[in-house]
Design an enzyme around this catalytic site. Structure first.
Site, PDB file in Angstrom:
ATOM      1  N   LYS A 154      -8.380   2.274  -2.664  1.00 49.66           N
ATOM      2  CA  LYS A 154      -7.910   1.506  -1.737  1.00 49.66           C
ATOM      3  C   LYS A 154      -8.426   0.440  -0.338  1.00 49.66           C
ATOM      4  O   LYS A 154      -8.810  -0.465  -0.746  1.00 49.66           O
ATOM      5  CB  LYS A 154      -6.436   1.897  -0.955  1.00 49.66           C
ATOM      6  CG  LYS A 154      -5.207   1.757  -2.156  1.00 49.66           C
ATOM      7  CD  LYS A 154      -3.780   2.037  -1.311  1.00 49.66           C
ATOM      8  CE  LYS A 154      -2.474   2.417  -1.948  1.00 49.66           C
ATOM      9  NZ  LYS A 154      -2.194   1.786  -3.112  1.00 49.66           N
ATOM     10  N   GLU A 187      -2.969  -0.605   8.028  1.00 51.69           N
ATOM     11  CA  GLU A 187      -2.843  -2.346   7.854  1.00 51.69           C
ATOM     12  C   GLU A 187      -1.693  -3.141   8.699  1.00 51.69           C
ATOM     13  O   GLU A 187      -0.900  -2.565   9.140  1.00 51.69           O
ATOM     14  CB  GLU A 187      -2.345  -2.772   6.041  1.00 51.69           C
ATOM     15  CG  GLU A 187      -3.134  -2.806   4.806  1.00 51.69           C
ATOM     16  CD  GLU A 187      -2.663  -3.228   3.625  1.00 51.69           C
ATOM     17  OE1 GLU A 187      -1.189  -2.769   3.423  1.00 51.69           O
ATOM     18  OE2 GLU A 187      -3.715  -2.823   2.904  1.00 51.69           O
ATOM     19  N   HIS A 204       9.695   0.069  -3.681  1.00 47.55           N
ATOM     20  CA  HIS A 204       8.266  -0.209  -4.316  1.00 47.55           C
ATOM     21  C   HIS A 204       8.184  -0.341  -5.444  1.00 47.55           C
ATOM     22  O   HIS A 204       6.738  -0.369  -6.580  1.00 47.55           O
ATOM     23  CB  HIS A 204       7.103   0.634  -3.329  1.00 47.55           C
ATOM     24  CG  HIS A 204       7.045   0.616  -1.985  1.00 47.55           C
ATOM     25  ND1 HIS A 204       7.023  -0.552  -1.565  1.00 47.55           N
ATOM     26  CD2 HIS A 204       7.331   1.354  -1.495  1.00 47.55           C
ATOM     27  CE1 HIS A 204       7.223  -0.546  -0.142  1.00 47.55           C
ATOM     28  NE2 HIS A 204       7.800   0.479  -0.289  1.00 47.55           N
ATOM     29  N   ARG A 241      -5.630  -2.790 -15.674  1.00 49.01           N
ATOM     30  CA  ARG A 241      -5.156  -2.636 -17.193  1.00 49.01           C
ATOM     31  C   ARG A 241      -4.146  -3.874 -17.619  1.00 49.01           C
ATOM     32  O   ARG A 241      -3.974  -4.268 -17.266  1.00 49.01           O
ATOM     33  CB  ARG A 241      -4.086  -1.119 -17.177  1.00 49.01           C
ATOM     34  CG  ARG A 241      -2.881  -0.953 -16.211  1.00 49.01           C
ATOM     35  CD  ARG A 241      -2.483   0.022 -15.949  1.00 49.01           C
ATOM     36  NE  ARG A 241      -1.528   0.418 -14.743  1.00 49.01           N
ATOM     37  CZ  ARG A 241      -0.877  -0.821 -14.417  1.00 49.01           C
ATOM     38  NH1 ARG A 241       0.018  -1.461 -15.075  1.00 49.01           N
ATOM     39  NH2 ARG A 241      -0.118   0.340 -12.805  1.00 49.01           N
TER      40      ARG A 241
HETATM   41  P1  ADP Z   1       0.932   1.531  -4.261  1.00 46.55           P
HETATM   42  O1  ADP Z   1      -0.578   1.755  -4.775  1.00 46.55           O
HETATM   43  O2  ADP Z   1       1.298   2.907  -3.971  1.00 46.55           O
HETATM   44  O3  ADP Z   1       2.088   0.738  -5.509  1.00 46.55           O
HETATM   45  P2  ADP Z   1       0.541  -0.659  -2.968  1.00 46.55           P
HETATM   46  O4  ADP Z   1      -0.466  -1.077  -1.915  1.00 46.55           O
HETATM   47  O5  ADP Z   1       0.443  -1.438  -4.311  1.00 46.55           O
HETATM   48  O6  ADP Z   1       1.155   0.660  -3.487  1.00 46.55           O
HETATM   49  O7  ADP Z   1       2.285  -1.591  -2.618  1.00 46.55           O
HETATM   50  C1  ADP Z   1       2.854  -1.399  -2.705  1.00 46.55           C
HETATM   51  C2  ADP Z   1       4.540  -2.122  -2.403  1.00 46.55           C
HETATM   52  O8  ADP Z   1       4.678  -2.037  -0.944  1.00 46.55           O
HETATM   53  C3  ADP Z   1       3.591  -3.553  -2.116  1.00 46.55           C
HETATM   54  O9  ADP Z   1       4.546  -4.341  -3.404  1.00 46.55           O
HETATM   55  C4  ADP Z   1       4.881  -3.872  -1.327  1.00 46.55           C
HETATM   56  O10 ADP Z   1       6.021  -4.123  -1.543  1.00 46.55           O
HETATM   57  C5  ADP Z   1       4.762  -2.996   0.116  1.00 46.55           C
HETATM   58  N1  ADP Z   1       3.608  -3.126   1.187  1.00 46.55           N
HETATM   59  C6  ADP Z   1       1.946  -2.692   0.920  1.00 46.55           C
HETATM   60  N2  ADP Z   1       1.151  -3.423   1.348  1.00 46.55           N
HETATM   61  C7  ADP Z   1       2.303  -3.979   2.562  1.00 46.55           C
HETATM   62  C8  ADP Z   1       1.963  -4.056   3.633  1.00 46.55           C
HETATM   63  N3  ADP Z   1       0.973  -4.542   4.698  1.00 46.55           N
HETATM   64  N4  ADP Z   1       3.318  -4.532   4.191  1.00 46.55           N
HETATM   65  C9  ADP Z   1       4.654  -4.622   4.219  1.00 46.55           C
HETATM   66  N5  ADP Z   1       4.646  -4.139   3.114  1.00 46.55           N
HETATM   67  C10 ADP Z   1       4.213  -3.432   2.035  1.00 46.55           C
END
Ligand code: ADP
Length: 626
Positions: free
Chosen positions: A116, A200, A235, A297
């Protein structure tokens, strides 16, 4: 063009890939584990190779076995689907090194997007807006706490190697940071073997919006517009749609342009998705949408994009992998109407979404498009993701697409495996969703009401009475016992057993010869009635153990899963009709189970505090010999 293709996956995505490959005249090779020997993807493929035991790490995750299967069957290319090895750069490289075609991006692109922090830096350099935060090397706790204060609370601590919603901690205030950091690092180290984190800004009212991108080996990259996947549970996406509600043309253009820049930054080839997070507290605004990650993907939710663009994304993948240029240029792509997808899972929303495994003996889904991984009679095994199907609708307006999807989820009849169909139908009926007021907290905020099973509707109950009368006609005595006899003096109501609960039902004025196949099925002496996405067990007698003894055989079964809170008798005790035997707590209510007739406790399998399954034999009362 590729002539033969091995699909390194299972379930609906393997079936989906086979469908397109077959239409293109490509020979398909399936791989399967022990548990999948008779699975749908195996039955649909031209050839199938056994690659190991049921656990994925002994079969679907073993790259060497998959490559060996491709060699043995003369397959030219490997499509990884999603999940399993699809984002494993080492496997992609091994496929290429074995002289096979990898249907996916270059291994270097997978690696670049794998972490990430690295991905965010790459995107930031490419001029793609990223979520405000700190993503550097310095992992000193005091330093990280300073960065968090700078970003402003609440913040999210994320494992750089995280995935699947794991390794994330929301921190509300500065005083909680020192505690949250080590616990997130421990989880990251344990789950991903890497304890590095990034910080973040926590986005309020977050919406998940992603853009489908596609590249070829000739340097062309296009986008196929956006999808909204904000309806999530822990999530995990539940409902997806395209386009995103409330997205105006100018915002869309900027977002999609940013996605194309992101794909160009890694020389992207094949199908990919750029995920963004939007702060929707003031609608969708370009200055409040940030890059989150890239999935290298095909996505589970790719069908909604296919529906609005008319593009078969799997066909594009196979053409690009064969060296062809993208079939369409950007200006030839446009959005036609609205599409939605619901993920139908074998899980029980009333028990915290526990997976429901077993044989799917009855499955009736009438949908415009349903991407299936199973058919009636197939087995849902405990080894893999319990997704049964994706139900997809498309029409000219969002309202119509939504209504169709809701009806199709409400009309999904499955037994005996429990599903989330009723949950999906209710979720889709939420007025706020119809109004486009979505965010990732939508489901959690309504969890309680969405996960309780509603009572069988009166209409469905009445239809079931006709079915019961019909099926039990032959069984002499049964009708008389329940007062349901055609020529008997009319009774106003009849007591039925609906899911183990007594339900007084009005007697119909007349009987019709009911068709057993009308949204119902039989299971032993019970009728399984389907209603609004739920299945109800209905029998023509008062519930066993309900205390009135109607037709009881003395077997006191647990009417539902629950916990025994009191046992009033011991084995060998004399009991009289109606005497309290034990109390069960289930669905937050207490249920008293009483002796159906005078007799003796012949068997007792109940202990205070014990959890019991539905239909577990708790007590057996034997009538005393005269
Ligand atoms: P993973 O790789 O574990 O799926 P992501 O970074 O894609 O993690 O985030 C998964 C979910 O978490 C997102 O779809 C959102 O719902 C929530 N999320 C991620 N980052 C944030 C953020 N900065 N603030 C609020 N919710 C977040």
């Amino acid at each position: 063009m590729i002539q033969s293709l091995l699909i390194a996956n299972r379930g609906e995505i393997a079936c989906r890939i086979i469908r397109t490959a077959r239409a293109m005249g490509i020979r398909t090779v399936a791989v399967y584990s022990d548990a999948d020997a008779r699975a749908l993807h195996v039955r649909q493929a031209d050839e199938a190779v056994h690659i190991g035991a049921s656990p994925a790490r002994e079969s679907y995750l073993v790259g060497e076995k998959i490559i060996a299967a491709a060699k043995a069957t003369g397959a030219e290319a490997i499509h990884p689907g999603y999940g399993f090895l699809s984002e494993n750069a080492e496997f992609a490289q091994a496929v290429i090194d074995a002289g096979l075609i990898w249907v996916g991006p270059r291994p270097a692109s997978i690696t670049a997007m794998g972490l990430k922090d690295a991905a965010k830096k790459l995107m930031s350099d490419a001029g793609v807006p990223v979520t405000p935060g700190y993503m550097g090397e310095n992992q000193d706790p005091a330093f990280l706490a300073e960065r968090a204060a700078e970003i402003g609370y609440p913040v999210l601590i994320k494992a750089v190697a995280g995935g699947g919603g794991k390794g994330m901690r929301k921190v509300e205030a500065a005083e909680d940071f020192a505690d949250s950091l080590p616990s997130c690092q421990r989880e990251a180290a344990a789950s991903f073997g890497n304890d590095h984190v990034l910080i973040e800004k926590y986005i309020q009212r977050p919406r998940h919006i992603e853009v489908q991108v596609f590249g070829d080996t000739h340097g062309n990259i296009v986008h196929l517009f956006e999808r909204d996947c904000s309806l999530q549970r822990r999530h995990q996406k539940v409902i997806e749609e395209a386009p995103a509600p409330g997205m105006d043309e100018a915002t869309r253009e900027q977002l999609c342009a940013a996605a194309v820049r992101a794909a160009k930054a890694v020389d992207y080839v094949g199908a990919g998705t750029i995920e963004f997070i939007a702060d929707a507290s003031e609608g969708l605004r370009t200055d409040r949408i940030w890059f989150m990650e890239m999935n290298t993907r095909l996505q589970v939710e790719h069908p909604v994009t296919e529906e609005i663009t008319g593009v078969d994304l799997v066909e594009w993948q196979l053409r690009v992998a064969s060296g062809e240029a993208l079939p369409k240029r950007q200006e030839e792509l446009s959005i036609n109407g609205w599409a939605m997808e619901a993920r139908l899972y074998a899980e029980d929303p009333t028990t915290g979404f526990l997976p429901s495994i077993g044989t799917l003996s009855h499955m009736e889904i009438n949908a415009m498009r349903v991407d299936l991984g199973l058919q009636s009679g197939d087995e849902i095994s405990p080894f893999y993701d319990p997704m049964i199907a994706k139900i997809i609708t498309h029409s000219s307006s969002r309202a119509e697409t939504l209504r169709d999807l809701q009806n199709q989820c409400a009309g999904a009849d499955l037994w005996p495996v429990k599903t989330n169909a009723g949950f999906l139908a209710r979720l889709l009926a939420e007025p706020a969703f119809a109004a486009g007021e979505v965010d990732t907290n939508f489901i959690a905020a309504r969890q309680e009401e969405l996960t309780t099973k509603p009572p069988l509707s009166d209409d469905a109950l009445e239809a079931t009475i006709h079915l019961l009368v019909d099926t039990e006609k032959a069984a002499s005595g049964a009708l008389e016992m329940s007062g349901l006899r055609l020529n008997a003096a009319p009774r106003r109501t009849v007591t039925l057993d609906v899911d183990g609960e007594a339900r007084e039902a009005p007697m119909p004025f007349w009987y019709v010869h009911a068709n057993n196949y009308a949204r119902a099925t039989r299971d032993g002496h019970e009728i399984i009635k389907f209603d609004r996405g739920y299945a109800y067990r209905v029998a023509l007698h008062a519930p066993r153990g309900s205390g009135d003894g109607g037709g009881s055989d003395g077997f006191i079964l647990s009417p539902m899963p629950g916990r025994i809170i009191a046992v009033e008798v011991a084995a060998g005790d004399q009991v009289t009709k109606g005497q309290k035997l034990l109390t069960l707590e289930a669905m937050k209510m207490e249920h008293t189970l009483a002796a159906p007739f005078d007799g003796v406790v012949a068997e007792l399998n109940a202990e205070a505090g014990a959890q019991v399954q539905v239909e577990a034999l708790l007590v057996r009362v034997e009538a005393e010999e005269q």
